[in-house]
Design a protein around this motif. Sequence first.
Motif, PDB file in Angstrom:
ATOM      1  N   GLY A 263      38.163  40.166  51.340  1.00  7.76           N
ATOM      2  CA  GLY A 263      38.032  39.622  49.985  1.00  7.76           C
ATOM      3  C   GLY A 263      38.528  38.199  49.952  1.00  7.76           C
TER       4      GLY A 263
ATOM      5  N   GLY B 112      43.277  36.979  45.227  1.00  7.57           N
ATOM      6  CA  GLY B 112      44.413  37.484  46.005  1.00  7.57           C
ATOM      7  C   GLY B 112      44.254  37.220  47.492  1.00  7.57           C
TER       8      GLY B 112
ATOM      9  N   GLU C 287      34.404  38.131  53.637  1.00  7.58           N
ATOM     10  CA  GLU C 287      33.922  38.172  52.256  1.00  7.58           C
ATOM     11  C   GLU C 287      32.462  38.608  52.270  1.00  7.58           C
ATOM     12  OE1 GLU C 287      34.900  37.771  48.927  1.00  7.58           O
ATOM     13  OE2 GLU C 287      32.770  38.221  48.680  1.00  7.58           O
ATOM     14  N   ARG C 288      32.194  39.645  51.470  1.00  6.66           N
ATOM     15  CA  ARG C 288      30.813  40.156  51.509  1.00  6.66           C
ATOM     16  C   ARG C 288      29.830  39.237  50.779  1.00  6.66           C
ATOM     17  NH1 ARG C 288      31.716  44.361  46.983  1.00  6.66           N
ATOM     18  NH2 ARG C 288      32.172  45.965  48.511  1.00  6.66           N
TER      19      ARG C 288
ATOM     20  N   CYS D 188      37.152  33.073  36.666  1.00  6.72           N
ATOM     21  CA  CYS D 188      37.562  32.918  35.267  1.00  6.72           C
ATOM     22  C   CYS D 188      36.747  31.827  34.574  1.00  6.72           C
ATOM     23  CB  CYS D 188      39.043  32.588  35.188  1.00  6.72           C
ATOM     24  SG  CYS D 188      40.047  33.735  36.150  1.00  6.72           S
TER      25      CYS D 188
ATOM     26  N   VAL E 241      32.889  44.645  54.653  1.00  8.01           N
ATOM     27  CA  VAL E 241      33.719  45.625  55.368  1.00  8.01           C
ATOM     28  C   VAL E 241      33.313  47.018  54.888  1.00  8.01           C
ATOM     29  CG1 VAL E 241      36.075  46.428  55.785  1.00  8.01           C
ATOM     30  CG2 VAL E 241      35.582  43.972  55.660  1.00  8.01           C
TER      31      VAL E 241
ATOM     32  N   SER F 208      42.018  42.768  49.563  1.00  3.89           N
ATOM     33  CA  SER F 208      41.951  42.202  48.209  1.00  3.89           C
ATOM     34  C   SER F 208      40.501  42.281  47.733  1.00  3.89           C
ATOM     35  CB  SER F 208      42.453  40.754  48.220  1.00  3.89           C
ATOM     36  OG  SER F 208      42.623  40.295  46.894  1.00  3.89           O
ATOM     37  N   PRO F 209      39.955  43.519  47.685  1.00  2.01           N
ATOM     38  CA  PRO F 209      38.529  43.662  47.382  1.00  2.01           C
ATOM     39  C   PRO F 209      38.205  43.568  45.896  1.00  2.01           C
ATOM     40  CG  PRO F 209      39.491  45.813  47.772  1.00  2.01           C
ATOM     41  CD  PRO F 209      40.595  44.804  47.974  1.00  2.01           C
TER      42      PRO F 209
ATOM     43  N   ASP G 205      43.266  43.198  41.837  1.00  2.00           N
ATOM     44  CA  ASP G 205      42.647  44.161  40.912  1.00  2.00           C
ATOM     45  C   ASP G 205      42.517  45.558  41.512  1.00  2.00           C
ATOM     46  OD1 ASP G 205      42.284  41.894  39.427  1.00  2.00           O
ATOM     47  OD2 ASP G 205      40.105  42.055  39.246  1.00  2.00           O
TER      48      ASP G 205
ATOM     49  N   LEU H 190      43.982  40.893  36.486  1.00  2.00           N
ATOM     50  CA  LEU H 190      44.258  39.529  36.027  1.00  2.00           C
ATOM     51  C   LEU H 190      44.501  38.620  37.222  1.00  2.00           C
ATOM     52  CD1 LEU H 190      46.668  40.285  33.045  1.00  2.00           C
ATOM     53  CD2 LEU H 190      44.373  39.299  32.863  1.00  2.00           C
ATOM     54  N   ALA H 191      44.091  37.353  37.046  1.00  2.00           N
ATOM     55  CA  ALA H 191      44.134  36.425  38.172  1.00  2.00           C
ATOM     56  C   ALA H 191      45.553  36.048  38.595  1.00  2.00           C
ATOM     57  CB  ALA H 191      43.356  35.160  37.818  1.00  2.00           C
TER      58      ALA H 191
HETATM   59  C1  FAD Z   1      34.038  36.517  34.362  1.00  2.00           C
HETATM   60  C2  FAD Z   1      35.480  36.720  34.666  1.00  2.00           C
HETATM   61  C3  FAD Z   1      36.431  36.027  33.940  1.00  2.00           C
HETATM   62  C4  FAD Z   1      37.777  36.228  34.191  1.00  2.00           C
HETATM   63  N1  FAD Z   1      38.692  35.517  33.460  1.00  2.00           N
HETATM   64  C5  FAD Z   1      39.999  35.695  33.716  1.00  2.00           C
HETATM   65  C6  FAD Z   1      40.959  34.914  33.019  1.00  2.00           C
HETATM   66  O1  FAD Z   1      40.621  34.065  32.189  1.00  2.00           O
HETATM   67  N2  FAD Z   1      42.264  35.158  33.277  1.00  2.00           N
HETATM   68  C7  FAD Z   1      42.672  36.080  34.215  1.00  2.00           C
HETATM   69  O2  FAD Z   1      43.881  36.255  34.424  1.00  2.00           O
HETATM   70  N3  FAD Z   1      41.773  36.796  34.910  1.00  2.00           N
HETATM   71  C8  FAD Z   1      40.460  36.627  34.683  1.00  2.00           C
HETATM   72  N4  FAD Z   1      39.551  37.345  35.392  1.00  2.00           N
HETATM   73  C9  FAD Z   1      40.041  38.343  36.361  1.00  2.00           C
HETATM   74  C10 FAD Z   1      40.369  37.696  37.697  1.00  2.00           C
HETATM   75  O3  FAD Z   1      39.305  36.929  38.129  1.00  2.00           O
HETATM   76  C11 FAD Z   1      40.712  38.794  38.684  1.00  2.00           C
HETATM   77  O4  FAD Z   1      41.804  39.514  38.211  1.00  2.00           O
HETATM   78  C12 FAD Z   1      41.051  38.242  40.050  1.00  2.00           C
HETATM   79  O5  FAD Z   1      39.998  37.486  40.565  1.00  2.00           O
HETATM   80  C13 FAD Z   1      41.359  39.404  41.000  1.00  2.00           C
HETATM   81  O6  FAD Z   1      41.557  38.938  42.282  1.00  2.00           O
HETATM   82  P1  FAD Z   1      41.243  39.869  43.545  1.00  2.00           P
HETATM   83  O7  FAD Z   1      41.554  39.067  44.731  1.00  2.00           O
HETATM   84  O8  FAD Z   1      41.893  41.180  43.356  1.00  2.00           O
HETATM   85  O9  FAD Z   1      39.692  40.144  43.442  1.00  2.00           O
HETATM   86  P2  FAD Z   1      38.495  39.084  43.389  1.00  2.00           P
HETATM   87  O10 FAD Z   1      38.975  37.738  43.009  1.00  2.00           O
HETATM   88  O11 FAD Z   1      37.463  39.712  42.511  1.00  2.00           O
HETATM   89  O12 FAD Z   1      37.972  39.029  44.873  1.00  2.00           O
HETATM   90  C14 FAD Z   1      37.504  40.164  45.514  1.00  2.00           C
HETATM   91  C15 FAD Z   1      36.483  39.740  46.546  1.00  2.00           C
HETATM   92  O13 FAD Z   1      36.417  40.749  47.523  1.00  2.00           O
HETATM   93  C16 FAD Z   1      35.089  40.875  47.955  1.00  2.00           C
HETATM   94  N5  FAD Z   1      34.947  42.208  48.528  1.00  2.00           N
HETATM   95  C17 FAD Z   1      35.092  43.395  47.904  1.00  2.00           C
HETATM   96  N6  FAD Z   1      34.932  44.409  48.760  1.00  2.00           N
HETATM   97  C18 FAD Z   1      34.655  43.844  49.950  1.00  2.00           C
HETATM   98  C19 FAD Z   1      34.379  44.389  51.227  1.00  2.00           C
HETATM   99  N7  FAD Z   1      34.364  45.699  51.427  1.00  2.00           N
HETATM  100  N8  FAD Z   1      34.131  43.528  52.246  1.00  2.00           N
HETATM  101  C20 FAD Z   1      34.159  42.190  52.048  1.00  2.00           C
HETATM  102  N9  FAD Z   1      34.412  41.633  50.869  1.00  2.00           N
HETATM  103  C21 FAD Z   1      34.670  42.453  49.830  1.00  2.00           C
HETATM  104  C22 FAD Z   1      34.291  40.674  46.707  1.00  2.00           C
HETATM  105  O14 FAD Z   1      32.973  40.262  46.998  1.00  2.00           O
HETATM  106  C23 FAD Z   1      35.088  39.610  45.977  1.00  2.00           C
HETATM  107  O15 FAD Z   1      34.574  38.324  46.220  1.00  2.00           O
HETATM  108  C24 FAD Z   1      38.191  37.151  35.180  1.00  2.00           C
HETATM  109  C25 FAD Z   1      37.237  37.848  35.932  1.00  2.00           C
HETATM  110  C26 FAD Z   1      35.888  37.622  35.689  1.00  2.00           C
HETATM  111  C27 FAD Z   1      34.879  38.355  36.487  1.00  2.00           C
END
Ligand code: FAD
Length: 568
Positions: free
Chosen positions: A13, A17, A38-39, A48, A86, A115-116, A285, A302-303
């Motif tokens: 991911g 994160g 990253e997929r 965001c 993955v 961090s998917p 998330d 949340l980000a």
């Molecule tokens: C439209 C939108 C607006 C948002 N606005 C806000 C905001 O204003 N404030 C806030 O706090 N939060 C906001 N968020 C939420 C915030 O973006 C997420 O909480 C944050 O990005 C989570 O981070 P993460 O690393 O857990 O997941 P992500 O940032 O979603 O990254 C996960 C990545 O992992 C990849 N992945 C998943 N599974 C696999 C796999 N098996 N193999 C390879 N890659 C994989 C996915 O393709 C993705 O790119 C928003 C989200 C969206 C969609």
Amino acid sequence: MANGNPRRIVVVGGVAGGMSCAARARRLDEFAEIIVLERGEHVSFANCGLPYYVGGEITDPAKLLVQTPERLKAALNLDVRTGHNVVGLDPIAHEVVVETESGTERIAYDDLVLSPGASAARPPIEGLDSPRVRTLRTVDDALDLREAVDGGASRAVVLGAGFIGLEAAEAFAQQGIQTTLVEFAGQVLPPLDSENAWLVQQELARLGIDVQTGKAATAIEHGMDEDVVVLDDGTRVPADTIVLATGVRPDTQVFEEAGVICERGAIVVDEHGHTSLENVWAVGDATLSTDPVTGIRRPVALAGPANRAGRQVADAIIRPESARPIPQPLGTAIVRVGDLTAAMTGANRVALDASGIDYETIHLHPNQHAGYFPGAEQIHMSVHFCADDGLLLGAQAVGEDGVDRRIDVLATAIRSGMNVDDLIDLDLAYAPPYGQAKDAVNLAGMVGANVLDGTLKLWYPDQLEEALETALVLDTRSRAEYATGYVPNSLNIPHTELRERLDEVREAAAGKPVRILCQSGVRSAIAHRVLVQEGFDSSSLSGGMLSLRAFLGPQADSVLRTAIVEAD
Ligand SMILES: Cc1cc2nc3c(=O)[nH]c(=O)nc-3n(C[C@H](O)[C@H](O)[C@H](O)COP(=O)(O)OP(=O)(O)OC[C@H]3O[C@@H](n4cnc5c(N)ncnc54)[C@H](O)[C@@H]3O)c2cc1C
């Protein structure tokens, strides 16, 4: 690391994160091999920011791509591999199984960071496979929606009135698209207390958005030029663009199948982000958090928490002796809707009721800056704290200006374990364009302290019916204010006349308690002090008529009476 090879950290991911972890790991260890899988096509993109590209405020899509694999290689020597999905994890061999365009490969790890993120929930709605239905999670989703807008979209339906649903609806409405927002819960933005959500709902209506709460979409009928979204009350809403924003679920199936312990799909981690499998870590998330206020276990999407946890997991991997534990997120969040901002931190009323905590709530409507300085606007605030010791539990605010700062201060106060009366002592920046000598947060402390020590006794909007049956409702606003909307059978004595008219109150109360109200709760608190010292059983309506109206929502006009009076 084994056999003198550099440590290999594999991150799944490449956005919030995951990339935060990879970048920190490199800053701590120049020699580690760091691979990010990253997929999707993009890494480190601004999820965001996506709604603001759809809405046209961000015009250049390149701005959504905060980093590229090439720049990450150059700056941080990260091996970022997009198009790498993955699909398996072998915890015995310490390998992940990856599908790419050119086939399947296995990649070994010393440490694996998951961090998917989360994927859009897909409720069982017949016809959801229509090509007009889109989610808003990736850059491609945003490009598609922008294309739909540029292509002349004229009617949009947004399913789900959470943060992303609201942002999508706002984006459409700002561009003159006829927009319907459908929410299954009885209010928009379910994490908000209902009286605060009503303020947001009114702003959505002001933007021209048709808000349908308490309704679910049951079917999407596909058509030539447009689809029809069918709601469970029979309403049929035509739409050429439909956004599915009914929530998210952790994208963890692959890892759960490999033996990573999950709870309701979210990865269980310890205070350093370690999962149930050796050398496998998880953030963001996809992970489970325990609400620090109520103890409820749930993922927090949340980000901020994802970014911070990513950094802290890198510390735990590379220098465990000094790694800070990852605190449980309070769920501090903020959203813009038209001219309003709504923000929240900690627990809301629903969560507190469910957890059985004995708590008090105060409502305030202070100005964001000095009332005499141009542009003064009210902030509608509510603060929850423990009934016995005043420990802060949660806070929410809605207003045109200054909401972000107050909620951030309150989030900091909750994180540091402050009690409500500690807010009195906070030294906050003040000059007339920015605040008040007694800032809104200080005022919350003062009101809370009064409640804690019994100086102020409150009654609440949800006790109106009981008050009407068992008490005298005393309205201490001016006659002109009273006429604009009053509680039936209430007695109107402006607070400035109260001391001279105590006999009237005594006679009307006839031994019953007196439930006082005014516009915002300030004048009724003064009146309460007068009455209580005169021997009355009195209490003051928390947040006054402003909170009562917001609590009653669409029922306000049928519950309240109006009259024509000469202005006093
Ligand atoms: C439209 C939108 C607006 C948002 N606005 C806000 C905001 O204003 N404030 C806030 O706090 N939060 C906001 N968020 C939420 C915030 O973006 C997420 O909480 C944050 O990005 C989570 O981070 P993460 O690393 O857990 O997941 P992500 O940032 O979603 O990254 C996960 C990545 O992992 C990849 N992945 C998943 N599974 C696999 C796999 N098996 N193999 C390879 N890659 C994989 C996915 O393709 C993705 O790119 C928003 C989200 C969206 C969609």
